[in-house]
Scaffold this motif. Sequence first.
Motif, PDB file in Angstrom:
ATOM      1  N   LEU A  21       0.822  -1.218   0.000  1.00 16.94           N
ATOM      2  CA  LEU A  21       0.000   0.000   0.000  1.00 16.94           C
ATOM      3  C   LEU A  21       0.853   1.263   0.000  1.00 16.94           C
ATOM      4  O   LEU A  21       0.490   2.262  -0.639  1.00 16.94           O
ATOM      5  CB  LEU A  21      -0.939  -0.007   1.205  1.00 16.94           C
ATOM      6  N   VAL A  24       1.940   1.689  -3.551  1.00 16.68           N
ATOM      7  CA  VAL A  24       0.822   2.185  -4.361  1.00 16.68           C
ATOM      8  C   VAL A  24       0.606   3.679  -4.118  1.00 16.68           C
ATOM      9  O   VAL A  24       0.436   4.458  -5.064  1.00 16.68           O
ATOM     10  CB  VAL A  24      -0.464   1.382  -4.060  1.00 16.68           C
ATOM     11  N   ALA A  28       1.109   6.574  -6.884  1.00 13.83           N
ATOM     12  CA  ALA A  28      -0.028   7.440  -7.223  1.00 13.83           C
ATOM     13  C   ALA A  28       0.367   8.907  -7.148  1.00 13.83           C
ATOM     14  O   ALA A  28      -0.039   9.708  -7.996  1.00 13.83           O
ATOM     15  CB  ALA A  28      -1.209   7.153  -6.291  1.00 13.83           C
ATOM     16  N   SER A  64      -9.613   9.899 -14.702  1.00 14.76           N
ATOM     17  CA  SER A  64      -8.624   8.847 -14.427  1.00 14.76           C
ATOM     18  C   SER A  64      -7.570   9.328 -13.436  1.00 14.76           C
ATOM     19  O   SER A  64      -7.148   8.571 -12.553  1.00 14.76           O
ATOM     20  CB  SER A  64      -7.968   8.355 -15.721  1.00 14.76           C
ATOM     21  N   VAL A  67      -9.155   9.221 -10.044  1.00 16.58           N
ATOM     22  CA  VAL A  67      -9.241   7.844  -9.541  1.00 16.58           C
ATOM     23  C   VAL A  67      -7.888   7.405  -8.988  1.00 16.58           C
ATOM     24  O   VAL A  67      -7.823   6.793  -7.909  1.00 16.58           O
ATOM     25  CB  VAL A  67      -9.738   6.886 -10.654  1.00 16.58           C
ATOM     26  N   PHE A  68      -6.799   7.731  -9.710  1.00 15.42           N
ATOM     27  CA  PHE A  68      -5.463   7.402  -9.207  1.00 15.42           C
ATOM     28  C   PHE A  68      -5.208   8.096  -7.871  1.00 15.42           C
ATOM     29  O   PHE A  68      -4.650   7.497  -6.944  1.00 15.42           O
ATOM     30  CB  PHE A  68      -4.368   7.799 -10.208  1.00 15.42           C
ATOM     31  N   CYS A  69      -5.599   9.362  -7.772  1.00 18.61           N
ATOM     32  CA  CYS A  69      -5.422  10.096  -6.511  1.00 18.61           C
ATOM     33  C   CYS A  69      -6.224   9.453  -5.392  1.00 18.61           C
ATOM     34  O   CYS A  69      -5.731   9.310  -4.268  1.00 18.61           O
ATOM     35  CB  CYS A  69      -5.841  11.555  -6.676  1.00 18.61           C
ATOM     36  N   ILE A  71      -7.180   6.330  -5.167  1.00 21.60           N
ATOM     37  CA  ILE A  71      -6.521   5.066  -4.826  1.00 21.60           C
ATOM     38  C   ILE A  71      -5.313   5.343  -3.928  1.00 21.60           C
ATOM     39  O   ILE A  71      -5.084   4.644  -2.927  1.00 21.60           O
ATOM     40  CB  ILE A  71      -6.112   4.304  -6.102  1.00 21.60           C
ATOM     41  N   GLY A  72      -4.539   6.380  -4.257  1.00 23.36           N
ATOM     42  CA  GLY A  72      -3.380   6.734  -3.442  1.00 23.36           C
ATOM     43  C   GLY A  72      -3.766   7.163  -2.036  1.00 23.36           C
ATOM     44  O   GLY A  72      -3.122   6.772  -1.054  1.00 23.36           O
ATOM     45  N   ILE A  74      -6.543   6.338  -0.380  1.00 26.93           N
ATOM     46  CA  ILE A  74      -7.044   5.163   0.348  1.00 26.93           C
ATOM     47  C   ILE A  74      -5.883   4.259   0.762  1.00 26.93           C
ATOM     48  O   ILE A  74      -5.840   3.768   1.898  1.00 26.93           O
ATOM     49  CB  ILE A  74      -8.085   4.402  -0.497  1.00 26.93           C
ATOM     50  N   ALA A  75      -4.927   4.048  -0.149  1.00 29.61           N
ATOM     51  CA  ALA A  75      -3.766   3.210   0.173  1.00 29.61           C
ATOM     52  C   ALA A  75      -2.964   3.819   1.319  1.00 29.61           C
ATOM     53  O   ALA A  75      -2.522   3.105   2.231  1.00 29.61           O
ATOM     54  CB  ALA A  75      -2.888   3.028  -1.057  1.00 29.61           C
TER      55      ALA A  75
END
Length: 184
Positions: A21, A24, A28, A64, A67-69, A71-72, A74-75
């Motif tokens: 994580l 990731v 991100a 997109s 979404v990457f941000c 994900i970053g 949350i990780a």
Amino acid sequence: ARLLRFLWQDYKLSLSIAFVLIVVASLATVNLTASIQSLVDVYVQPMLKSGSHDFGPLLRFLTSVAVFCLIGVIANYVSSLLMATISQDSLRSLRNQLFARMQKLPVRYFDTHQHGDIMSIYTNDIDTLRQMISQSFPQLLSSVITIVSVLVSMLILNVPLTFVTLLMVAIMLTASRKLAGLSG
């Protein structure tokens, strides 16, 4: 290294998940920075030159990136929770081991050391370990991954400019070291 071995004994899965994580989240962050060039070169400049008002491709690109941000973020959040849990659980175990060890010490040891000093050392050292496990290890890992991925991105984008940047960093570090020695 001893601390990592101590943690690895009981928290292999949690540490592995936290490591993934952190990677990731770092990637991100680097992706966000690298996507700015694509935003300007591929979407904004062509739209300005052509006078087009079709924002569909730009919206898809920004979605997109968002979404990457996400994900970053949350990780990063989950890895922080995992590391906090690992640090609290492992330090509870370490405190129990310290207490058991302290129970085996001879009375002579307590006669030669003040009780407050012993407890202060235990408290300060445990707090330092807690901070190291929950903050320093993840931050060090994240920083290394970020530096390596930024360097790779720079090499992909422009090799001569990367070498000029690395040369300037080396000059700045050398000058800082010399100035620090002189000011000391």
